[in-house]
Design a protein around this motif. Structure first.
Motif, mmCIF file in Angstrom:
data_model
loop_
_atom_site.group_PDB
_atom_site.id
_atom_site.type_symbol
_atom_site.label_atom_id
_atom_site.label_comp_id
_atom_site.label_asym_id
_atom_site.label_seq_id
_atom_site.Cartn_x
_atom_site.Cartn_y
_atom_site.Cartn_z
ATOM 1 N N GLU A 11 0.830 -1.204 0.000
ATOM 2 C CA GLU A 11 0.000 0.000 0.000
ATOM 3 C C GLU A 11 0.866 1.256 0.000
ATOM 4 N N THR A 14 2.540 1.642 -3.385
ATOM 5 C CA THR A 14 1.552 2.123 -4.354
ATOM 6 C C THR A 14 1.318 3.621 -4.184
ATOM 7 N N GLU A 15 1.210 4.057 -2.946
ATOM 8 C CA GLU A 15 1.011 5.484 -2.681
ATOM 9 C C GLU A 15 2.216 6.298 -3.150
ATOM 10 N N GLU A 17 4.284 5.501 -5.551
ATOM 11 C CA GLU A 17 4.239 5.503 -7.021
ATOM 12 C C GLU A 17 3.211 6.506 -7.532
ATOM 13 N N GLN A 18 2.043 6.556 -6.916
ATOM 14 C CA GLN A 18 0.992 7.477 -7.348
ATOM 15 C C GLN A 18 1.397 8.930 -7.123
ATOM 16 N N LEU A 19 2.024 9.214 -6.003
ATOM 17 C CA LEU A 19 2.475 10.581 -5.740
ATOM 18 C C LEU A 19 3.577 10.993 -6.706
ATOM 19 N N ARG A 21 3.990 9.834 -9.756
ATOM 20 C CA ARG A 21 3.333 10.021 -11.053
ATOM 21 C C ARG A 21 2.609 11.355 -11.080
ATOM 22 N N LEU A 22 1.895 11.690 -10.012
ATOM 23 C CA LEU A 22 1.172 12.962 -9.942
ATOM 24 C C LEU A 22 2.139 14.134 -10.060
ATOM 25 N N GLU A 25 3.265 14.401 -13.692
ATOM 26 C CA GLU A 25 2.219 14.912 -14.579
ATOM 27 C C GLU A 25 1.965 16.400 -14.349
ATOM 28 N N ALA A 76 2.449 17.782 -3.613
ATOM 29 C CA ALA A 76 2.612 16.355 -3.904
ATOM 30 C C ALA A 76 4.035 15.901 -3.587
ATOM 31 N N LEU A 80 5.124 13.122 -0.959
ATOM 32 C CA LEU A 80 5.976 12.020 -1.417
ATOM 33 C C LEU A 80 7.203 11.893 -0.514
ATOM 34 N N ARG A 83 6.196 10.346 2.762
ATOM 35 C CA ARG A 83 5.912 8.901 2.670
ATOM 36 C C ARG A 83 7.202 8.103 2.538
#
Length: 90
Positions: A11, A14-15, A17-19, A21-22, A25, A76, A80, A83
């Motif tokens: 988890e 994954t968080e 990775e999502q941060l 990516r955000l 972007e 973000a 990141l 985390r």
């Protein structure tokens, strides 16, 4: 970095990775907005608007969008970093 993710909960990984990516972007979208006006940053775009080099509309909306994208990216990135720091403690 494979060793890092081997010791991180799914988890959390994954968080992270999502941060990441955000943040990526947001950075790319900000660059696209600024490139449209051929400027390096928001200050340069604002200068172009103030000097009349570009039309106020939609350039000012683009200026605001770039500022919001950058502010959100910084948020973000801070999340990141936090985390990753937490994951390193475990």
């Amino acid at each position: 970095m494979p060793e890092f993710f081997e010791s991180v909960a799914f988890e959390t990984a994954t968080e992270i990775e999502q941060l990441a990516r955000l943040a990526y972007e947001l950075r790319e979208n900000r660059q696209a907005v600024l490139q449209f006006h051929e400027v390096a940053d928001e200050a340069a775009l604002l200068q172009k608007i103030q000097s009349g080099e570009v039309a106020e509309h939609p350039a000012y909306e683009h200026y605001l969008a770039a500022r919001i994208l950058e502010d959100t990216r910084e948020t973000a990135r801070a999340a990141l970093a936090e985390r990753v720091k937490e994951a390193n403690r475990t």
